[in-house]
Scaffold this active site. Sequence first.
Site, PDB file in Angstrom:
ATOM      1  N   CYS A   1      -1.022   3.314  -6.777  1.00 28.33           N
ATOM      2  CA  CYS A   1      -1.866   2.705  -5.747  1.00 28.33           C
ATOM      3  C   CYS A   1      -2.175   1.299  -6.226  1.00 28.33           C
ATOM      4  CB  CYS A   1      -3.153   3.506  -5.556  1.00 28.33           C
ATOM      5  SG  CYS A   1      -4.377   2.685  -4.476  1.00 28.33           S
TER       6      CYS A   1
ATOM      7  N   CYS B   1       0.868  -1.176   0.000  1.00 22.89           N
ATOM      8  CA  CYS B   1       0.000   0.000   0.000  1.00 22.89           C
ATOM      9  C   CYS B   1       0.904   1.224   0.000  1.00 22.89           C
ATOM     10  CB  CYS B   1      -0.896  -0.012   1.238  1.00 22.89           C
ATOM     11  SG  CYS B   1      -1.876   1.478   1.488  1.00 22.89           S
TER      12      CYS B   1
ATOM     13  N   HIS C   1      -4.622  -0.538  -5.783  1.00 22.59           N
ATOM     14  CA  HIS C   1      -6.007  -0.704  -6.236  1.00 22.59           C
ATOM     15  C   HIS C   1      -6.179  -0.410  -7.726  1.00 22.59           C
ATOM     16  CE1 HIS C   1      -7.003  -0.483  -1.898  1.00 22.59           C
ATOM     17  NE2 HIS C   1      -8.149  -1.039  -2.216  1.00 22.59           N
TER      18      HIS C   1
END
Length: 261
Positions: free
Chosen positions: A181, A71, A183
């Site tokens: 990121c 992360c 994600h």
Amino acid sequence: MKKVAFFDSGIGGLSVLHHAMKILPGEDFIFFADEDNVPYGTKTVEQVLVYVDDAFKFLMTQKVDAIVVACNTATSAAVRAMREKYSLPIVGMEPAIKKALDLYPTQKVLVTATEATIKGEKIHQLINRLDAKKFVELLPLQKLVEFAERQEFVSTEVENYLREKFTGYNFEKFSSLVLGCTHFNYFKDTMKKILPPHIKFLDGNEGTLNQLIRLANLKTDPATKKISQVEYFYSGRKVTSAEELSRLEKYLRRLDEMYLL
């Protein structure tokens, strides 16, 4: 055989685990998603530090040999403090800005990340260290975290959001888009649809795992082949229900689809 933990605010870090499962078949893994507190990108540094510290306390009870903070936001806010507190190998994420500039030294790079990463000192220190201010532009794509968490990978809303965010950039001046990121890896097909074909996607997964291999002395080609065992946890609670395991498998299948884009 070693046990490696992958920690993220949510399910973005699965993209790093997904890559590890392909290149480290001799190891076992834990994936810890802090689903109670996702997203981190809108939280203060102080809040993120508390969340990460709690996660590390739990992971230490699992007798892991190394921890990957999969992360960018958590890396920026807390990795230094965790390395001071714990003696095992701790590997963080760093946006692949250096990789982009090494590959395309005369062109600009668009770095996408969460709001917290873009506001944080770490990314600006990296840009300054690389003397890359004139080559790097930063773009927050915070809403992609929300889309990913609810498994909305391809939709009109996702596409409209990205088109709006990319408006105003002259991509003929850019070589690449850095996915800052974890994600964001779920949305490469929609980005590819919107962006000019010459734009390359770069993330920090490969560099992060190379660092993990070095620090934890892992073998990419073990003498004894085995299927990696993976345990999943949501904020310290082991995932055992068929429904949730199916949900995680859907993310991994999506990552298989995005892997070579």
